[in-house]
Structures are given as C-alpha cells and as structure tokens.
Write a protein that holds these residues in place. Structure first.
Motif, mmCIF file in Angstrom:
data_model
loop_
_atom_site.group_PDB
_atom_site.id
_atom_site.type_symbol
_atom_site.label_atom_id
_atom_site.label_comp_id
_atom_site.label_asym_id
_atom_site.label_seq_id
_atom_site.Cartn_x
_atom_site.Cartn_y
_atom_site.Cartn_z
ATOM 1 N N LYS A 22 40.121 38.409 65.433
ATOM 2 C CA LYS A 22 40.771 37.921 66.651
ATOM 3 C C LYS A 22 40.281 36.505 66.950
ATOM 4 N N MET A 23 41.209 35.657 67.366
ATOM 5 C CA MET A 23 40.872 34.294 67.742
ATOM 6 C C MET A 23 40.385 34.274 69.191
ATOM 7 N N GLY A 81 43.734 29.188 62.250
ATOM 8 C CA GLY A 81 44.983 29.597 62.885
ATOM 9 C C GLY A 81 45.777 30.575 62.050
ATOM 10 N N SER A 82 47.075 30.442 62.072
ATOM 11 C CA SER A 82 47.964 31.380 61.389
ATOM 12 C C SER A 82 47.957 31.230 59.872
ATOM 13 N N TYR A 115 39.461 31.566 70.718
ATOM 14 C CA TYR A 115 40.019 30.328 71.289
ATOM 15 C C TYR A 115 41.284 29.992 70.501
ATOM 16 N N PRO A 116 42.449 30.459 70.968
ATOM 17 C CA PRO A 116 43.697 30.314 70.200
ATOM 18 C C PRO A 116 44.060 28.871 69.859
ATOM 19 N N ASN A 117 43.587 27.907 70.638
ATOM 20 C CA ASN A 117 43.954 26.505 70.389
ATOM 21 C C ASN A 117 42.987 25.795 69.438
ATOM 22 N N SER A 134 42.731 25.962 66.126
ATOM 23 C CA SER A 134 43.186 26.267 64.765
ATOM 24 C C SER A 134 42.567 25.372 63.702
#
Length: 252
Positions: free
Chosen positions: A205-206, A217-218, A208-210, A212
């Motif tokens: 799980k990320m 990231g993805s 901090y989604p931002n 990347s």
C-alpha cells in the motif's frame, strides 16, 4: 470479446501462446538465417548452473535492496497475506510465467538481437541496440510514460542484462537475473511488474500516493528513483567485478 479478455484463463492462455510463439519464431529465424554463421545464441551448457544461480542471486539482491530503500523513505507499507492453497498455486503459476517471460525477452533481446548486431558491428553497438529495443518493448505497459523514470530504469535494466550476457558469455545469467527481479518484485513484494499487477505474498500500500517518483507508483519498483540508484550501483559493481576477474586471469 470483452468477456474473454476478462477471463483469467483466457488471459493466461493468450500470454503463454504469445511467449511460445515468440520463442519459436526467434529460434526458427536463427536456425534458418544465422546458425551457419557460427555465432551462438548463448544457451551453452558450460557452467550453466553457476551462471544461472549468479543471475538469480544478483536479481534478488538488487530488487530486495531497491524495495528496502523505497520502504526506508516511508512511502510504502507491507501487509502479509494469509497463506492459502489458492495463493500458493498463484505463486507457482507466477513463477512459471516469469520463467517464460525471462526466456522470451532474453532470447530475443540478448540472444538473437544482441548476437546479430555484435556479429556485424561489434560488442558496444550490440549492447546499445539490445538495451534500446528492450526498453521500447515495454512502450505500451500501463504507466510507462507517466514520467521519465520508468524509461530510464528500463534502459538501465537492459544495459545490466546486456552486460551480463557479454561478461558471462551466456544467456543463463541474464535469464536468472530477469527471473528473480520480476518474481520478487511482483509475486513476493507486491509491486506491479512494469505496470502489471500480480498475485503476491505481500499486499503493498502506498502511504503517500503522490510520491510516485520514490514509490514507483502504478509502474512498480521500476518506476522509482531508488531503483535507478540501485541499478546504477549494480552495473558499476558488475563491471568492476569482471574487470578484476579479467586482471586476475591475465596476472596468473
């Protein structure tokens, strides 16, 4: 067609058909056009186990170092999934799949293409061409062009595989490296593999989604600047090791 594309069995069957067809096509092209010119694809059996094991160990070391480095930044969290028979089966299928992927991509990029260019234009041109083509083979992977890091890391990975092919004079080392790199990344640590999700031992799980550029990231670990540094260190270490080996042989 939409239903078939969403069927896991159809997706797996199509992927294996692609791998088998591609490997068969490369072997046929080599047998018809190149075999008599006496340059080798790299499947010699001399020290095969040792070279394959060295590649597996190197790939595991580099991917584990990259994962640990990303984790140290605090941008990812791991959750251990419950062990079930279905997960075990998925991990076995993932392992077999990545064997196919490693053989497929290394046979084409480092076996046939690198060997073909080397026979005509020399080693440097061969490594450069195989590195570029390998990176561009992933052009349509999800997240490939979100930022420049995935392309940079694929170029570095291609260079590392190409150098392994030249230094070991065999495909077994880059195949082993490619296998452990992909398998640990996707089926153990839970990253996407070049943008492709896989069933895994850990769920990632990320936090901090931002972030990347650090987390990948993805695109997975191959989209992280941490992996960039690890790959650069791996390339430098490989070159240094084989240069010292060469000097030792000449001295003796």
């Amino acid at each position: 067609m939409a239903g078939m594309a969403g069927d896991p069995f159809f997706v797996k069957a199509a992927l294996w058909a692609q791998i088998i067809g591609f490997v068969g096509g490369v072997l046929l092209a080599y047998a018809v056009f190149e075999r008599r010119k006496r340059w080798a694809l790299g499947f010699g059996t001399r020290q095969m186990g040792r070279k394959f094991s060295a590649g597996v160990l190197l790939g595991a070391l580099l991917m584990s170092a990259s994962t640990f480095g990303i984790w140290l930044f605090g941008v990812i969290l791991f959750h251990l999934n419950s062990w079930t028979s279905s997960l075990a089966l998925e991990l076995v299928w993932g392992f077999l799949l990545f064997i196919g992927v490693a053989v497929n991509e290394e046979l084409f990029a480092r076996g046939y293409l690198q060997g073909l260019v080397k026979e005509r234009f020399g080693t440097t041109s061969a490594v450069v061409v195989s590195t570029l083509v390998f990176a561009l083979l992933h052009s349509f992977n999800p997240g490939m062009w979100n930022n420049p890091v995935p392309l940079l890391n694929l170029l570095l990975a291609g260079l590392l595989f190409g150098l392994c092919r030249e230094y070991s004079n065999s495909l077994w080392m880059p195949i082993g490296l490619h296998l452990s790199w992909n398998y640990l990344q996707g089926c153990i640590y839970g990253f996407e593999v070049s943008g492709t999700p896989m069933p895994s031992l850990f769920t990632l799980k990320m936090s901090y989604p931002n972030s990347s550029l650090i987390s990948g990231g993805s695109f997975g670990a191959e989209g992280s600047l941490v992996t960039t540094m690890i790959l650069m260190l791996g390339i430098a270490g490989l070159v240094l090791y084989y240069r010292r080996q060469s000097q030792t042989v000449h001295t003796n």
